[in-house]
Design an enzyme around this catalytic site. Structure first.
Site, short mmCIF file in Angstrom:
data_model
loop_
_atom_site.label_atom_id
_atom_site.label_comp_id
_atom_site.label_asym_id
_atom_site.label_seq_id
_atom_site.Cartn_x
_atom_site.Cartn_y
_atom_site.Cartn_z
N ARG A 42 -0.21 -9.21 13.23
CA ARG A 42 -0.61 -8.24 12.11
C ARG A 42 -1.67 -9.08 11.68
O ARG A 42 -2.33 -8.13 11.05
CB ARG A 42 0.68 -7.17 11.71
N LYS A 84 0.98 -1.33 0.12
CA LYS A 84 -0.12 0.05 -0.23
C LYS A 84 0.58 1.02 0.19
O LYS A 84 1.01 2.12 -0.74
CB LYS A 84 -1.13 -0.23 1.15
N ARG A 104 -9.26 0.01 8.93
CA ARG A 104 -9.44 -1.20 9.09
C ARG A 104 -9.98 -1.69 9.59
O ARG A 104 -9.78 -3.11 10.06
CB ARG A 104 -7.70 -1.25 9.98
N ARG A 126 11.65 -5.39 4.94
CA ARG A 126 11.31 -3.71 4.54
C ARG A 126 12.22 -3.50 5.29
O ARG A 126 12.47 -3.63 6.74
CB ARG A 126 10.02 -4.31 4.57
N ARG A 147 11.65 -1.68 10.86
CA ARG A 147 9.96 -1.82 12.31
C ARG A 147 9.92 -2.10 12.78
O ARG A 147 10.26 -3.64 12.61
CB ARG A 147 8.91 -1.27 11.34
P1 AMP Z 1 0.78 0.83 8.84
O1 AMP Z 1 2.69 0.97 8.84
O2 AMP Z 1 -0.16 0.97 7.84
O3 AMP Z 1 1.24 -1.01 8.78
O4 AMP Z 1 0.50 0.81 10.74
C1 AMP Z 1 0.82 0.58 11.19
C2 AMP Z 1 0.01 0.66 12.43
O5 AMP Z 1 -0.90 1.39 13.58
C3 AMP Z 1 -0.63 -1.06 12.72
O6 AMP Z 1 -0.49 -2.23 13.05
C4 AMP Z 1 -0.92 -0.32 13.62
O7 AMP Z 1 -0.79 -1.14 14.94
C5 AMP Z 1 -1.39 1.34 13.77
N1 AMP Z 1 -2.57 1.29 12.77
C6 AMP Z 1 -2.58 2.58 11.49
N2 AMP Z 1 -3.47 2.28 10.95
C7 AMP Z 1 -4.16 2.47 11.68
C8 AMP Z 1 -5.78 2.35 11.77
N3 AMP Z 1 -6.55 2.48 10.47
N4 AMP Z 1 -6.70 1.96 12.90
C9 AMP Z 1 -5.80 1.03 13.84
N5 AMP Z 1 -4.33 1.00 14.08
C10 AMP Z 1 -3.81 1.79 12.43
#
Ligand code: AMP
Length: 212
Positions: free
Chosen positions: A170, A13, A87, A126, A159
């Site tokens: 996740r 994404k 999400r 990554r 990360r």
């Molecule tokens: P990402 O970089 O989009 O994979 O997000 C990293 C982490 O941030 C996720 O594993 C969640 O802990 C949190 N996070 C990001 N976006 C959301 C969302 N829309 N709802 C809940 N948690 C989020």
């Protein structure tokens, strides 16, 4: 352009959002990036979010909805690309209300489909630039100079939530809490499924074709 980039963690994404932003000039809104910034700055939101993020859990809806609404309120005429939001069904419904208020309804939800084995490969390799947020991969998208961002020369990070235990969690969270959102958008007739396999450019061409 007013779209959501949807898909499990590791589907690409962020990579596709970065390419779409360059082509369409729309604002890239990543709740994950906004949360990582809040964690780095030790803000109240960041302190609250960190423990969820480190374990690969979802941050509570009210926190991420507030972040997304705040970012959406400031987008210009070129529109937005939402990456990693919504999400949950509650987030999807809150997004509909916020966009109705702004008179900017969603045009499409692009679902990047990738199988679990490939997701684990992508996430464990990554690396991300904490400066400009450009994503890399040790095998499929290496940097020119080892460990340093090609675009802004910042040292890349691995990360915490791209470590094996968090990755497994996740993917479980995605399957249980996030994938039901697909049905929500399918019933609205705006869901576009894309097989997100092959090279980054091949996938981008498929996305661009679907968007017209
Ligand atoms: P990402 O970089 O989009 O994979 O997000 C990293 C982490 O941030 C996720 O594993 C969640 O802990 C949190 N996070 C990001 N976006 C959301 C969302 N829309 N709802 C809940 N948690 C989020």
């Amino acid at each position: 352009m007013r779209i959501v980039l949807f898909g499990p963690p590791g589907a690409g994404k962020g990579t596709q959002a970065s390419l779409l932003t360059q082509k369409y000039k729309a604002a890239h809104i990543s709740t994950g990036d906004a949360l990582r910034e809040a964690v780095a700055n030790k803000t109240e939101v960041g302190l609250k979010a960190k423990s969820y993020m480190d374990k690969g859990e979802l941050v509570p809806d009210e926190v991420v909805i507030a972040i997304a609404k705040d970012k959406l309120a400031s987008v210009g005429d070129a529109g937005f690309i939402l990456d990693g939001f919504p999400r949950t069904i509650a987030q999807a419904k809150a997004l509909d209300v916020a966009l109705a208020d702004l008179n900017k309804p969603l045009e499409a939800v692009i679902n990047l489909q990738v199988d679990d084995e490939e997701l684990v490969r992508r996430l464990s390799g990554r690396r991300v630039c904490p400066g400009c947020k450009e994503p890399y991969h040790v095998e499929s998208k290496p940097t020119q100079a080892e460990g340093v961002c090609d675009k802004c020369s910042t040292a890349l990070i691995h990360r915490d939530d791209d470590q094996p235990d968090a990755i497994r969690n996740r993917l479980k969270v995605y399957n249980e809490q996030t994938s039901p959102v697909l049905g929500y958008y399918e019933s609205k007739g705006i869901l576009k499924n894309i097989a997100a396999v092959g090279g980054i450019d091949d996938i981008f061409n498929k996305v661009a074709e679907v968007l017209g």
